[in-house]
Design an enzyme around this catalytic site. Structure first.
Site, PDB file in Angstrom:
ATOM      1  N   GLU A   4      58.138  63.753  54.668  1.00 38.82           N
ATOM      2  CA  GLU A   4      58.871  64.955  55.045  1.00 38.82           C
ATOM      3  C   GLU A   4      59.695  65.483  53.872  1.00 38.82           C
ATOM      4  O   GLU A   4      59.722  66.688  53.602  1.00 38.82           O
ATOM      5  CB  GLU A   4      59.767  64.667  56.246  1.00 38.82           C
ATOM      6  N   SER A  26      67.188  64.440  61.428  1.00 37.48           N
ATOM      7  CA  SER A  26      67.334  63.794  60.118  1.00 37.48           C
ATOM      8  C   SER A  26      67.633  64.839  59.055  1.00 37.48           C
ATOM      9  O   SER A  26      67.451  66.038  59.264  1.00 37.48           O
ATOM     10  CB  SER A  26      66.056  63.021  59.747  1.00 37.48           C
ATOM     11  N   GLN A  86      67.094  65.374  54.635  1.00 32.24           N
ATOM     12  CA  GLN A  86      66.398  64.855  53.456  1.00 32.24           C
ATOM     13  C   GLN A  86      66.957  65.469  52.179  1.00 32.24           C
ATOM     14  O   GLN A  86      67.296  66.657  52.162  1.00 32.24           O
ATOM     15  CB  GLN A  86      64.895  65.190  53.510  1.00 32.24           C
TER      16      GLN A  86
END
Length: 511
Positions: free
Chosen positions: A165, A206, A208
């Site tokens: 990702e 999440s 990143q």
């Protein structure tokens, strides 16, 4: 005699222009009267909070070129992410039908069979797979059953790894901004010298951070090495599960219930009933879950518009107590020094864009961002201000509801979201005033959304080769030389003609 020669100049100019036009018709370029044949690709971005469909297109004869794959159209799937259908897997597949029907219309019928179709699921499904692998498998199976009923070239539905990702988001951003390789105006490939851009993504479950680094990572789990267009890239990447916007909000809600009995990040005057099952069903709030609680119980919770207490709750999300490497971001995760400029997208963009456009606040520096966070966290839900002195000496604000009536469902959480973004960038990732100056918050690059989906498709369809591209020219070099000489000669001849006429007008013999 000279007058006769000069009188021939206008016809010569016309002849030169005609010859130039004839050469342009004869050079080996694409016939502009017919649109180029296009190929298409479809990616379903199955995020934690919702699913988006992106349709991409590119010229059929340039599959290994760069800067040519662009977004054709998109569609937002109604309802929650596919992970929300854990108890009703068939609903996950059914939710995709409306957007897939749009794809049937957006992609020409003759291209359906050759159009690759992918579904990639991210952190929401990663969480479900951790807690209930069987349910996750059933959801993907139901989505697959629906996708295979369409006439596209379906190539699978899978859960992306956290590393994928982050890296695919980085590839997308740098591809769209032509940082890997660029096509020059004379039809020649060249490699820009401006370097690559770091990428920061904030999803629902999440977040990143990914950027190119010169040194090997001290933790091999955070390093990916890529070979793109004959160039080697060493990339640092890490994904923090449970640090997406939605999961952070649940974690803050759990903390507010246990610590204060009110929510300091919500605006004063706002209150709602909270179902305890919703708060504690996520694996991200497992550590805060009471040993016994009534799952069906509802608790009333009110906001207090307290920036300092809100920042305190969010600070507890970050652990800086230990680091076994030379340097860490937070929670003991290795991170090398920040390098280069960055692009921040997804919820990073939406949060900062709200501060800029709806609140009308400057956010160009870290100091301005922090001041903007304090301002929004001082907002009240209803018109007027609460009693007592305002923290940080700020005046009372107008009601928050009046600023964005169309976003009423999200309004109470903008203080928490903005505070988290500011703390994540400043304390978590370590941006200072200098490095923050190189961060841009963007939703799109050109007409294409920035995210992992395009990089995912480029990788799976081999649209970014590992080998350097051959030298390609849109027009033969000798033809370019002839055309340039002709166009250079035409203004020179015109200047000579005008000069002669000016001299003739001044000459007595001309009377």
């Amino acid at each position: 005699m000279a007058g006769k020669a000069l009188s021939l100049l206008p016809p010569l100019l016309l002849a030169a222009a005609g010859l130039a036009g004839l050469l342009l018709l004869c050079v080996p370029t694409r016939d502009i009267r017919e649109p180029p044949a296009l190929k298409y690709g479809i990616v379903l971005d199955a995020g934690s909070s919702h699913t988006s469909m992106f349709i991409y297109k590119w010229p059929a004869d340039k599959e290994n070129d760069t800067g040519i794959v662009g977004q054709h159209s998109s569609c937002d799937v109604r309802g929650g992410g596919i992970s929300s259908y854990a108890d009703n897997p068939s609903g996950a597949g059914q939710s995709l039908v409306e957007c897939l029907n749009q794809a049937l219309r957006d992609v020409p019928k003759e291209r359906h069979a050759g159009t690759p179709l992918y579904l990639g699921a991210t952190a929401g499904m990663r969480l479900l797979n951790l807690t209930n692998p069987e349910a996750a498998a059933n959801v993907l199976a139901a989505a697959t059953q629906t996708l295979t009923q369409y006439p596209f070239d379906f190539r699978g539905a899978r859960i992306l790894s956290a590393q994928d990702e982050g890296v695919f988001g980085w590839v997308t951003a740098n591809y769209l901004l032509e940082n890997f390789i660029k096509y020059g105006w004379v039809g020649q490939w060249f490699r820009p010298r401006k370097g690559t851009l770091g990428a920061m993504d904030l999803g629902g479950a999440s977040t990143q951070i990914t950027f190119e680094t010169a040194s090997p990572a001290e933790d091999p789990a955070n390093e990916v090495q890529l070979q793109l267009y004959g160039q080697h890239y060493r990339v640092y990447t890490h994904s923090f599960l449970c640090y997406g916007r939605d999961q952070v909000l649940w974690r803050l809600l759990a903390s507010a219930l246990q610590t204060h009995g009110f929510h300091p990040c919500w605006p004063k005057g706002y209150s709602t009933h909270v179902l305890l099952q919703d708060v504690y069903e996520s694996p991200c709030t497992a550590a805060q879950r009471p040993q016994t609680f009534n799952r069906s119980a509802k608790v009333s919770l009110s906001g207090s518009s307290d920036p300092a207490l809100c920042r305190g709750l969010i600070s507890e999300l970050f652990n800086f107590s230990s680091c076994r490497f030379s340097r860490c971001s937070f929670n003991g995760i290795f991170q090398p020094p920040l390098a280069g400029k960055f692009i921040a997208f997804s919820a990073f963009f939406y949060t900062v864009d709200f501060l800029r456009t709806v609140m009308g606040l400057p956010v160009a520096t870290l100091q301005q961002l922090e001041a903007a966070v304090v301002t929004i966290c001082n907002q009240t839900w209803s018109e007027g201000s609460p009693g007592g002195r305002w923290p940080y000496g700020l005046p009372p604000a107008f009601q928050l509801q009046a600023r964005a009536p169309g976003e009423r469902a999200r309004l109470p959480d903008y203080c928490a979201g903005a505070t988290f973004v500011q703390q994540l960038l400043c304390r978590g990732y370590g941006f200072d005033e200098r490095t923050f100056g190189g961060v841009t918050f963007q939703k799109k690059a050109g007409d294409t959304a920035v995210g992992w989906a395009l990089g995912y498709m480029l990788n799976l369809t081999n649209l970014i080769p590992a080998d350097p591209p051959e030298l390609r020219k849109g027009t033969d070099f000798s033809s370019w030389v002839v055309l340039l000489l002709l166009f250079a000669a035409m203004p020179l001849a015109a200047f000579v003609l005008l000069l002669h006429r000016a001299c003739s007008a001044k000459s007595p013999s001309a009377i």
